[in-house]
Design a protein around this motif. Structure first.
Motif, mmCIF file in Angstrom:
data_model
loop_
_atom_site.group_PDB
_atom_site.id
_atom_site.type_symbol
_atom_site.label_atom_id
_atom_site.label_comp_id
_atom_site.label_asym_id
_atom_site.label_seq_id
_atom_site.Cartn_x
_atom_site.Cartn_y
_atom_site.Cartn_z
ATOM 1 N N UNK A 203 0.877 -1.341 0.015
ATOM 2 C CA UNK A 203 0.146 0.023 0.081
ATOM 3 C C UNK A 203 0.906 1.217 -0.105
ATOM 4 N N UNK A 204 1.983 1.195 0.868
ATOM 5 C CA UNK A 204 2.795 2.384 0.974
ATOM 6 C C UNK A 204 3.775 2.803 -0.433
ATOM 7 N N UNK A 205 4.135 1.444 -0.875
ATOM 8 C CA UNK A 205 5.014 1.530 -2.215
ATOM 9 C C UNK A 205 4.003 1.787 -3.232
ATOM 10 N N UNK A 206 2.544 1.684 -3.406
ATOM 11 C CA UNK A 206 1.715 2.028 -4.565
ATOM 12 C C UNK A 206 1.430 3.557 -4.328
ATOM 13 N N UNK A 207 1.355 3.826 -3.180
ATOM 14 C CA UNK A 207 1.076 5.416 -3.093
ATOM 15 C C UNK A 207 2.043 6.238 -3.297
ATOM 16 N N UNK A 208 3.370 5.729 -2.720
ATOM 17 C CA UNK A 208 4.391 6.722 -3.036
ATOM 18 C C UNK A 208 4.751 6.640 -4.596
ATOM 19 N N UNK A 209 4.649 5.631 -5.295
ATOM 20 C CA UNK A 209 4.725 5.574 -6.677
ATOM 21 C C UNK A 209 4.053 6.558 -7.381
#
Length: 242
Positions: A203-209
């Protein structure tokens, strides 16, 4: 908080004096960390509850953590695992955590209880650091710190025409993304594959991307919305693995 253990400090001292040293002398680092984890999980949960004024569930977690620390962790003070054997403050550190839990257990309210235990995560992180031990919680700590710096943009107006300001935002975004990647890489297989851990990290990775595109588009509202999403994941990561 109601005083459940009136003589808790004395009980800690008695348990330490009666503990068979040989039972812990041969314990490995992994065994020590495993024995410490249930008490520490309760400490994190109690902090979470106390920050929200939920005294009753916090009191339960503090009581449970105090008992687990007394019975499962404090005996190691007499015979530390090899990585801690030359740390002159090892026993004092474990006893200090026990004393902090005792103060929280008899504290007259949520604020006092939280003040008593707030420093425990830092204390244990310092214990590991001075003995050159790194665990997942240390990577989570770095990720949380990186997110704190990125979170400042939640309430900061971004001048997208200011190259230096945008570069600073991108730098903080890059550091946060890297720190979360380190959490993923450091997680043991038993943790890394768990659905709840994957939801947080992915979730964090997708949001930061997505934030890279928001910055490129000069879309402050989208940046703020993404920060809110990541903040929720960030707090969950600390609660479960910090």
């Amino acid at each position: 908080m109601k005083p459940v253990h009136k003589h808790l400090a004395a009980a800690f001292a008695l348990a330490l004096s009666l503990a068979p040293a040989a039972a812990w002398a041969a314990a490995s680092l992994d065994t020590f960390l495993a024995d410490l984890q249930p008490a520490y999980d309760g400490i994190r949960k109690s902090m979470f509850y106390l920050e929200r004024g939920a005294v009753a569930p916090a009191g339960f977690e503090i009581e449970r953590s105090a008992e687990a620390w007394r019975s499962e962790v404090l005996p190691y003070a007499a015979s530390p695992p090899a990585p801690f054997a030359h740390d002159p403050d090892f026993a004092r550190t474990l006893e200090g955590v026990a004393a902090a839990l005792a103060r929280a257990d008899t504290a007259a309210g949520a604020d006092a209880a939280l003040a008593a235990i707030r420093g425990i995560p830092d204390t244990l992180a310092e214990l590991r650091a001075r003995n050159h031990i790194v665990v997942l919680a240390d990577h989570v700590r770095e990720a949380n710190r990186a997110m704190e710096r990125l979170w400042e943009y939640r309430h900061r107006t971004i001048d997208f025409d200011d190259r230096a300001a945008v570069d600073e935002l991108r730098a903080r975004l890059s550091v946060t993304a890297y720190a979360y990647g380190e959490c993923d890489r450091a997680a043991p297989d038993g943790v890394s594959r768990r659905p709840d851990f994957r939801r947080i990290i992915d979730g964090v990775t997708n949001s930061l991307d997505q934030m890279w595109d928001a910055i490129a588009a000069g879309d402050q509202q989208r940046v703020v919305n993404i920060l809110r999403e990541v903040r929720s994941f960030d707090r969950l990561l600390w609660l479960r693995h910090g």
